[in-house]
Design a protein around this motif. Sequence first.
Motif, short mmCIF file in Angstrom:
data_model
loop_
_atom_site.label_atom_id
_atom_site.label_comp_id
_atom_site.label_asym_id
_atom_site.label_seq_id
_atom_site.Cartn_x
_atom_site.Cartn_y
_atom_site.Cartn_z
N GLY A 59 19.76 44.38 -33.77
CA GLY A 59 20.99 45.16 -33.46
C GLY A 59 21.71 44.62 -32.51
N GLY A 60 20.72 44.07 -31.28
CA GLY A 60 21.14 43.63 -30.21
C GLY A 60 22.04 44.52 -29.20
N LEU A 61 23.12 44.03 -28.63
CA LEU A 61 23.91 44.68 -27.68
C LEU A 61 24.97 45.65 -28.69
N ARG A 62 24.77 46.73 -28.33
CA ARG A 62 25.67 47.86 -29.14
C ARG A 62 26.75 48.40 -28.04
N THR B 112 32.04 43.51 -27.30
CA THR B 112 32.22 43.55 -28.68
C THR B 112 33.08 42.42 -29.22
N GLY B 113 32.50 41.92 -30.03
CA GLY B 113 33.20 40.68 -30.87
C GLY B 113 33.24 39.26 -29.89
N GLN B 114 32.58 39.38 -28.77
CA GLN B 114 32.81 38.42 -28.12
C GLN B 114 31.25 37.64 -27.48
N ILE B 115 30.27 38.14 -28.56
CA ILE B 115 28.82 37.77 -27.79
C ILE B 115 28.24 37.09 -29.16
N ALA B 116 27.51 36.08 -28.86
CA ALA B 116 26.86 35.22 -30.09
C ALA B 116 25.38 35.59 -30.00
N TYR B 117 24.67 35.05 -31.06
CA TYR B 117 23.14 35.31 -31.06
C TYR B 117 22.70 34.08 -31.58
N ALA C 11 29.40 33.77 -24.37
CA ALA C 11 28.31 34.63 -23.79
C ALA C 11 27.37 34.45 -25.11
N MET C 12 25.91 34.58 -24.81
CA MET C 12 25.10 34.59 -25.92
C MET C 12 23.67 35.40 -25.36
N LEU C 13 23.36 36.01 -26.62
CA LEU C 13 22.03 36.43 -26.11
C LEU C 13 21.04 35.55 -27.09
N LEU C 14 19.99 34.98 -26.61
CA LEU C 14 18.94 34.11 -27.29
C LEU C 14 17.89 34.99 -27.77
N ARG C 15 17.91 35.23 -29.03
CA ARG C 15 17.02 36.58 -29.55
C ARG C 15 15.78 36.28 -29.11
N ASN C 16 15.15 37.52 -28.36
CA ASN C 16 13.39 37.36 -27.95
C ASN C 16 13.45 36.66 -26.72
N HIS C 17 14.67 36.24 -26.09
CA HIS C 17 14.60 35.32 -25.06
C HIS C 17 15.20 35.73 -23.77
N GLY C 18 16.72 35.74 -23.91
CA GLY C 18 17.44 36.19 -22.85
C GLY C 18 18.87 35.80 -22.73
N ILE D 119 22.22 49.24 -19.03
CA ILE D 119 22.88 50.84 -19.30
C ILE D 119 22.42 50.79 -20.42
N GLN D 120 22.34 50.07 -21.71
CA GLN D 120 21.79 50.24 -22.83
C GLN D 120 20.33 50.71 -22.91
N LEU D 121 19.48 50.07 -22.05
CA LEU D 121 18.19 50.38 -21.80
C LEU D 121 17.87 51.85 -21.31
N ALA D 122 18.79 51.99 -20.41
CA ALA D 122 18.74 53.38 -19.74
C ALA D 122 19.33 54.55 -20.64
N THR D 123 20.17 54.30 -21.37
CA THR D 123 20.92 55.27 -22.23
C THR D 123 19.89 55.63 -23.63
N MET D 124 19.61 54.32 -24.08
CA MET D 124 18.42 54.73 -25.40
C MET D 124 17.03 55.22 -24.99
N SER D 125 16.77 55.16 -23.61
CA SER D 125 15.59 55.78 -23.36
C SER D 125 15.78 57.37 -23.27
N MET D 126 17.01 57.79 -22.95
CA MET D 126 17.28 59.20 -23.21
C MET D 126 17.37 60.01 -24.46
N GLY D 127 18.10 59.14 -25.41
CA GLY D 127 18.08 59.59 -26.96
C GLY D 127 19.11 58.87 -27.65
N THR D 128 19.96 59.47 -28.47
CA THR D 128 20.84 58.63 -29.34
C THR D 128 22.10 58.47 -28.58
N PRO D 129 22.51 57.20 -28.45
CA PRO D 129 23.60 56.80 -27.66
C PRO D 129 25.06 57.01 -28.54
#
Length: 251
Positions: A122-125, A135-140, A165-172, A196-206
Amino acid sequence: MATAIREASPDREREARLQLAACYRVFDMLGWSEMIYNHITLKVPGEEGAFLINPFGLHFSEVTASSLVKIDIDGNKLCGSPHPVNRAGFVQHAVFHRHLPDAHCIMHTHTTAGMAVSSLEGGLRPINFYAASFTGQIAYHDFEGVTVRDEEGARLVANLGDKRAMLLRNHGIVAMGRTLPEAFLRHWSLQRACEIQLATMSMGTPIEVPAEVIAVHQRDLFQAQAPGGPGAADFAAMVRKVDRIDPSWRD
């Protein structure tokens, strides 16, 4: 920052070298170095198909304006630099510089947060202020191994599409812009969104931001920008900070 560079040297390549060298030091200051790997490239103004890249073997904290390597779109050195260029950096960056006229600056990093989110289903949420901007502005792009094969270039460009902007899956992270400050702000914002996503998801359901709120957020973002163009004031502030630590990037 731009004014200070122009006063230091009227030469356009020298100005680009100063700006890019400063950027490498800013990245290191922000903890985005990865040993001697990863890359930030910048087109040389007025020289079609020429861009600057970091010398392979130097840490980001060691890069200076004079040590940057000028290469053409095919990877040939256009200066007398004794340093080699990492093919893994050249192949990825060259294909974007070749096919995207507006990709004046391209940044690629292996930050912990960027790699983690790129490795997540799901990548960036849309769960925080910065992520809502993307949102809608990032490629994979799916992981194909180290980027040293020319044939991957067509797929990189196709998957990027009209995004910068792109997230290379499993890469960066890959971020680019019409100017270096614009690319910097895009990378910084995406990095923050991932952290912030890492921090949020470590605490529970975002809590996901509703689509209608995201639309308003993206519509109004320009009202929160400082004068001078996208990222200009942000980057200048970071350069002032790194200058107080070590101004040797100007060498």
